[in-house]
Scaffold this motif. Structure first.
Motif, PDB file in Angstrom:
ATOM      1  N   TYR A  48      41.900  34.203  33.404  1.00  0.00           N
ATOM      2  CA  TYR A  48      42.197  33.326  34.655  1.00  0.00           C
ATOM      3  C   TYR A  48      43.182  34.289  35.458  1.00  0.00           C
ATOM      4  O   TYR A  48      43.200  33.800  36.666  1.00  0.00           O
ATOM      5  CB  TYR A  48      42.660  32.048  34.336  1.00  0.00           C
ATOM      6  N   THR A  49      43.731  34.959  34.878  1.00  0.00           N
ATOM      7  CA  THR A  49      44.799  35.996  35.676  1.00  0.00           C
ATOM      8  C   THR A  49      44.060  36.596  36.733  1.00  0.00           C
ATOM      9  O   THR A  49      44.822  36.618  37.666  1.00  0.00           O
ATOM     10  CB  THR A  49      45.608  36.716  34.804  1.00  0.00           C
ATOM     11  N   PHE A  50      42.751  36.794  36.603  1.00  0.00           N
ATOM     12  CA  PHE A  50      42.290  37.367  37.828  1.00  0.00           C
ATOM     13  C   PHE A  50      42.009  36.706  39.172  1.00  0.00           C
ATOM     14  O   PHE A  50      42.393  36.914  40.396  1.00  0.00           O
ATOM     15  CB  PHE A  50      40.846  37.939  37.576  1.00  0.00           C
ATOM     16  N   VAL A  51      42.029  35.137  38.876  1.00  0.00           N
ATOM     17  CA  VAL A  51      41.909  33.958  39.789  1.00  0.00           C
ATOM     18  C   VAL A  51      43.430  34.065  40.561  1.00  0.00           C
ATOM     19  O   VAL A  51      43.431  34.128  41.774  1.00  0.00           O
ATOM     20  CB  VAL A  51      41.668  32.691  39.294  1.00  0.00           C
ATOM     21  N   PRO A  62      34.865  39.820  44.485  1.00  0.00           N
ATOM     22  CA  PRO A  62      33.776  40.781  44.306  1.00  0.00           C
ATOM     23  C   PRO A  62      32.924  40.147  44.879  1.00  0.00           C
ATOM     24  O   PRO A  62      32.268  38.983  45.132  1.00  0.00           O
ATOM     25  CB  PRO A  62      33.522  41.243  42.852  1.00  0.00           C
ATOM     26  N   ILE A  63      32.194  40.791  45.753  1.00  0.00           N
ATOM     27  CA  ILE A  63      31.018  40.576  46.804  1.00  0.00           C
ATOM     28  C   ILE A  63      29.555  40.102  45.835  1.00  0.00           C
ATOM     29  O   ILE A  63      29.310  38.811  46.104  1.00  0.00           O
ATOM     30  CB  ILE A  63      30.238  41.587  47.674  1.00  0.00           C
ATOM     31  N   GLU A  64      29.492  40.574  44.558  1.00  0.00           N
ATOM     32  CA  GLU A  64      28.379  40.177  43.757  1.00  0.00           C
ATOM     33  C   GLU A  64      28.580  38.757  43.123  1.00  0.00           C
ATOM     34  O   GLU A  64      27.912  38.260  42.703  1.00  0.00           O
ATOM     35  CB  GLU A  64      28.238  41.278  42.801  1.00  0.00           C
ATOM     36  N   SER A  65      30.239  38.391  43.179  1.00  0.00           N
ATOM     37  CA  SER A  65      30.289  36.885  42.369  1.00  0.00           C
ATOM     38  C   SER A  65      30.830  35.999  43.666  1.00  0.00           C
ATOM     39  O   SER A  65      31.119  34.923  42.998  1.00  0.00           O
ATOM     40  CB  SER A  65      31.288  37.168  41.187  1.00  0.00           C
ATOM     41  N   GLN A  66      30.553  36.309  44.941  1.00  0.00           N
ATOM     42  CA  GLN A  66      31.188  35.313  45.891  1.00  0.00           C
ATOM     43  C   GLN A  66      30.236  34.042  45.665  1.00  0.00           C
ATOM     44  O   GLN A  66      30.678  33.116  46.022  1.00  0.00           O
ATOM     45  CB  GLN A  66      31.027  35.746  47.131  1.00  0.00           C
ATOM     46  N   ALA A  67      29.026  34.118  45.529  1.00  0.00           N
ATOM     47  CA  ALA A  67      27.991  32.980  45.358  1.00  0.00           C
ATOM     48  C   ALA A  67      28.567  32.029  44.356  1.00  0.00           C
ATOM     49  O   ALA A  67      28.540  30.789  44.494  1.00  0.00           O
ATOM     50  CB  ALA A  67      26.683  33.432  45.297  1.00  0.00           C
ATOM     51  N   ALA A  68      28.915  32.399  43.226  1.00  0.00           N
ATOM     52  CA  ALA A  68      29.058  31.860  42.037  1.00  0.00           C
ATOM     53  C   ALA A  68      30.678  31.197  42.461  1.00  0.00           C
ATOM     54  O   ALA A  68      30.863  30.052  41.915  1.00  0.00           O
ATOM     55  CB  ALA A  68      29.498  32.665  40.792  1.00  0.00           C
ATOM     56  N   TRP A  69      31.552  31.925  43.008  1.00  0.00           N
ATOM     57  CA  TRP A  69      32.830  31.133  43.412  1.00  0.00           C
ATOM     58  C   TRP A  69      32.575  30.215  44.567  1.00  0.00           C
ATOM     59  O   TRP A  69      33.227  29.007  44.297  1.00  0.00           O
ATOM     60  CB  TRP A  69      33.884  32.295  44.110  1.00  0.00           C
ATOM     61  N   ALA A  70      31.776  30.255  45.367  1.00  0.00           N
ATOM     62  CA  ALA A  70      31.484  29.465  46.452  1.00  0.00           C
ATOM     63  C   ALA A  70      30.716  28.138  45.570  1.00  0.00           C
ATOM     64  O   ALA A  70      31.294  26.855  45.961  1.00  0.00           O
ATOM     65  CB  ALA A  70      30.436  29.650  47.371  1.00  0.00           C
ATOM     66  N   GLN A  71      29.788  28.144  44.782  1.00  0.00           N
ATOM     67  CA  GLN A  71      29.361  27.170  44.128  1.00  0.00           C
ATOM     68  C   GLN A  71      30.324  26.515  43.128  1.00  0.00           C
ATOM     69  O   GLN A  71      30.309  25.092  43.242  1.00  0.00           O
ATOM     70  CB  GLN A  71      28.034  27.363  43.194  1.00  0.00           C
ATOM     71  N   ALA A  72      31.399  26.984  42.590  1.00  0.00           N
ATOM     72  CA  ALA A  72      32.400  26.697  41.784  1.00  0.00           C
ATOM     73  C   ALA A  72      33.412  25.769  42.376  1.00  0.00           C
ATOM     74  O   ALA A  72      33.849  24.673  41.769  1.00  0.00           O
ATOM     75  CB  ALA A  72      33.084  27.731  41.036  1.00  0.00           C
ATOM     76  N   VAL A  73      33.536  26.158  43.636  1.00  0.00           N
ATOM     77  CA  VAL A  73      34.434  25.112  44.443  1.00  0.00           C
ATOM     78  C   VAL A  73      33.891  24.358  45.382  1.00  0.00           C
ATOM     79  O   VAL A  73      34.279  23.355  45.968  1.00  0.00           O
ATOM     80  CB  VAL A  73      35.575  26.154  44.979  1.00  0.00           C
ATOM     81  N   GLY A  74      32.496  24.346  45.398  1.00  0.00           N
ATOM     82  CA  GLY A  74      31.682  23.366  46.205  1.00  0.00           C
ATOM     83  C   GLY A  74      31.626  23.506  47.481  1.00  0.00           C
ATOM     84  O   GLY A  74      31.499  22.651  48.494  1.00  0.00           O
ATOM     85  N   LEU A  75      31.658  24.946  47.892  1.00  0.00           N
ATOM     86  CA  LEU A  75      31.351  25.361  49.173  1.00  0.00           C
ATOM     87  C   LEU A  75      30.124  25.953  49.422  1.00  0.00           C
ATOM     88  O   LEU A  75      29.525  26.352  48.666  1.00  0.00           O
ATOM     89  CB  LEU A  75      32.553  26.278  49.791  1.00  0.00           C
ATOM     90  N   GLU A  76      29.588  25.914  50.862  1.00  0.00           N
ATOM     91  CA  GLU A  76      28.526  26.671  51.198  1.00  0.00           C
ATOM     92  C   GLU A  76      28.580  28.134  50.982  1.00  0.00           C
ATOM     93  O   GLU A  76      29.427  28.709  51.510  1.00  0.00           O
ATOM     94  CB  GLU A  76      27.897  25.999  52.620  1.00  0.00           C
ATOM     95  N   GLU A  77      27.547  28.768  50.286  1.00  0.00           N
ATOM     96  CA  GLU A  77      27.701  29.932  50.059  1.00  0.00           C
ATOM     97  C   GLU A  77      27.766  31.272  51.253  1.00  0.00           C
ATOM     98  O   GLU A  77      28.812  32.112  51.551  1.00  0.00           O
ATOM     99  CB  GLU A  77      26.621  30.724  49.249  1.00  0.00           C
ATOM    100  N   SER A  78      27.182  30.853  52.379  1.00  0.00           N
ATOM    101  CA  SER A  78      27.508  31.718  53.492  1.00  0.00           C
ATOM    102  C   SER A  78      28.583  31.615  54.166  1.00  0.00           C
ATOM    103  O   SER A  78      29.283  32.385  54.778  1.00  0.00           O
ATOM    104  CB  SER A  78      26.029  31.623  54.416  1.00  0.00           C
ATOM    105  N   ALA A  79      29.211  30.094  54.229  1.00  0.00           N
ATOM    106  CA  ALA A  79      30.382  30.025  54.851  1.00  0.00           C
ATOM    107  C   ALA A  79      31.303  30.731  54.202  1.00  0.00           C
ATOM    108  O   ALA A  79      32.530  31.134  54.644  1.00  0.00           O
ATOM    109  CB  ALA A  79      30.548  28.509  55.208  1.00  0.00           C
ATOM    110  N   PHE A  80      31.454  30.678  52.837  1.00  0.00           N
ATOM    111  CA  PHE A  80      32.330  31.213  52.062  1.00  0.00           C
ATOM    112  C   PHE A  80      32.649  32.924  52.239  1.00  0.00           C
ATOM    113  O   PHE A  80      33.567  33.214  52.399  1.00  0.00           O
ATOM    114  CB  PHE A  80      31.919  30.901  50.445  1.00  0.00           C
TER     115      PHE A  80
END
Length: 108
Positions: A48-51, A62-80
């Motif tokens: 969790y220290t990376f967060v 990282p770009i390759e995990s931005q979709a997962a981060w967006a989904q995890a916090v409930g935000l639309e992926e492209s806006a995130f």
């Protein structure tokens, strides 16, 4: 070819943008009701220290995990991704989206 010297003003601006991105991410995480550890687990991080590093402006999502981060916090992926791009790569953001960046700033 030698690397150009780092411009202190530019370095300060980059640091400020990264910190702003971190505050935005922390607010999104908290709005989703997640701890840093819970977010880390949802996006597949071992620690969790990376967060924490990202939220403090020391790291980047990282770009390759931005979709997962967006989904995890409930935000639309492209806006995130667009918000992070504005903070992490402001010149590329300007080239892609023009000087209408002030409209997105209200959401940060």
């Amino acid at each position: 070819m030698p690397r150009p010297a780092v411009d202190p003003a530019r370095a300060a601006a980059i640091k400020s943008l990264r910190q702003a991105a971190g505050r935005w991410l922390k607010a999104a995480r908290e709005a989703a009701g997640l701890t840093q550890a819970e977010l880390a687990e949802r996006v597949g991080l071992r620690y969790y220290t990376f967060v924490s590093q990202v939220e403090s402006g020391l790291g980047r999502v990282p770009i390759e995990s931005q979709a997962a981060w967006a989904q995890a916090v409930g935000l639309e992926e492209s806006a995130f991704a667009r918000t992070l791009l504005r903070h992490y790569e402001p010149e590329l953001y300007r080239l892609l989206f023009g000087d209408d960046a002030h409209e997105d700033r209200a959401s940060a």
